[in-house]
Structure formats: C-alpha cells, structure tokens
Design an enzyme around this catalytic site. Sequence first.
Site, PDB file in Angstrom:
ATOM      1  N   ASP A   1      26.312  35.648  25.034  1.00 48.16           N
ATOM      2  CA  ASP A   1      25.520  36.197  23.875  1.00 48.16           C
ATOM      3  C   ASP A   1      25.199  34.982  23.110  1.00 48.16           C
ATOM      4  O   ASP A   1      25.960  34.240  22.627  1.00 48.16           O
ATOM      5  CB  ASP A   1      26.471  37.298  23.047  1.00 48.16           C
ATOM      6  CG  ASP A   1      26.677  38.456  23.764  1.00 48.16           C
ATOM      7  OD1 ASP A   1      26.167  39.580  23.552  1.00 48.16           O
ATOM      8  OD2 ASP A   1      27.654  38.319  24.629  1.00 48.16           O
TER       9      ASP A   1
ATOM     10  N   ASP B   1      28.511  29.949  27.174  1.00 45.99           N
ATOM     11  CA  ASP B   1      28.773  31.203  26.655  1.00 45.99           C
ATOM     12  C   ASP B   1      27.619  32.117  27.044  1.00 45.99           C
ATOM     13  O   ASP B   1      26.478  31.950  27.445  1.00 45.99           O
ATOM     14  CB  ASP B   1      28.591  30.993  25.094  1.00 45.99           C
ATOM     15  CG  ASP B   1      28.977  32.166  24.459  1.00 45.99           C
ATOM     16  OD1 ASP B   1      29.752  33.020  24.597  1.00 45.99           O
ATOM     17  OD2 ASP B   1      28.401  32.439  23.375  1.00 45.99           O
TER      18      ASP B   1
ATOM     19  N   ASP C   1      27.377  28.891  21.009  1.00 47.49           N
ATOM     20  CA  ASP C   1      26.533  28.894  19.644  1.00 47.49           C
ATOM     21  C   ASP C   1      27.629  29.048  18.702  1.00 47.49           C
ATOM     22  O   ASP C   1      27.114  29.621  17.393  1.00 47.49           O
ATOM     23  CB  ASP C   1      25.359  29.864  19.733  1.00 47.49           C
ATOM     24  CG  ASP C   1      25.968  31.447  19.990  1.00 47.49           C
ATOM     25  OD1 ASP C   1      26.865  31.508  20.777  1.00 47.49           O
ATOM     26  OD2 ASP C   1      25.643  32.148  19.208  1.00 47.49           O
TER      27      ASP C   1
END
Length: 218
Positions: free
Chosen positions: A13, A11, A170
Amino acid sequence: MLTKPNAMLFDLDGTLLETAKDLGNALNHVLLTKERPLVTYEQYRNIASDGAKGMLELGFGEELESLDFESLRQQFLTHYENNICVDTIFFEGIETLLNELNQQSIPWGIVTNKPEFLTQKLIQSFPLLQACKVVISGDSLPERKPHPKPLLYAQEQLEIQSPNTWYIGDAQRDIEAANAANMTSVVAEYGYLPSIQESHNWLADIHIRQPLDLLAFL
C-alpha cells in the site's frame, strides 16, 4: 557508494498500489452506518498505510475509545475485502519498473503489514504482481515491520548469493526495518507519507519521487 541491487523488496500500500480510495470507501461505509460525517480523499490519503486502526481513528477520533473497536474493525475489513479492487490501481511507473526487473532477471518480492487474506486477494487482482518471488504479509510471521525479520526472511526465500537487496516503502517503519536488516532503504515520496520533509528524518539511503527513478540504478 551504491551498487546495482540484485534483489528488490517492496511495501504494498502506498508503494506498489494506490489503495487509499478503496480503504477510504470502507471507512466511509462504516461512518455512514453510524451516521457520522464522511471523510474526503485528501483527509484519508496519507493515513491509508496505517490500516484499519489508523483509518478508524481518523473517522471516529476520540469517540473510538468508547465504541466497540473490534466490531467496527470487522465491519471495515469485511467491506474492504468485498470491494478491495474497485478503485485500486498501480502507481504510475510501477508496471514499467517491475517489467524491467523481470527482464533483467532481478528477483523481487512484497513485504507488507497487510493481513495475508487481503494481500493475496489484491495480488490475484493484478497479474503482474503474481510474478513476484516472495510475499510476506503482516501475519506471516510473529514479527512485523518495523522489525527487520520479515525483510530478512523474504531475502532468505529469494536464495541469492551475496544479496544486495533494496527495500522500497512509504512509511517510517519501512525504512527502520530496512536499515535494521542492513538493506538499502528507499523512501517512495509519491506514497502515503505524512510529509516529504518529515521523511528526511528517517535516515533512508535514497528518496525517489516516482517509481521510474529506480531505473537509473539498474
């Protein structure tokens, strides 16, 4: 039993890049023009992975329903695009991890829900990210995470025989997508999680407290 990955997908960000401050700056710019109270880093940090919609919901609360959301969203995105890399940095340890992947000839890529025009602008700001083998953004395909298709498509582009791909993210949608794609799912606990305790309900294969924890598997 976990075996050494022969590909890694990340991922963006909250996993590779600490983008929250620039996203928060964009939100506060919009709030300032509407004479609304500003929000602090502590308030918006863990919302940053939710993009423009999540940030605007944080800033305007229930009032957002009675406002012109699309106009506010465009104002947010315009300011963010023009100031996308003022305070954005790599999370500590990411550069070492990516360099190790390059050194071991383990291909890696990025799968994000961020729109392509913003994803590409960020990547151009970080030369190391330009070494990635594939980039799939939120509008690259009709589907986006938590659908597994973006991860599977990225894996196809890597053209690996018998892939053992790990996906690091996250957010719960990251783990759901990885599990659905039969990839090893890794929670980046240093990212923009609602809480570490909550993340243990996501059924991930691995939890890491810092990027360099992945070196133990290489």
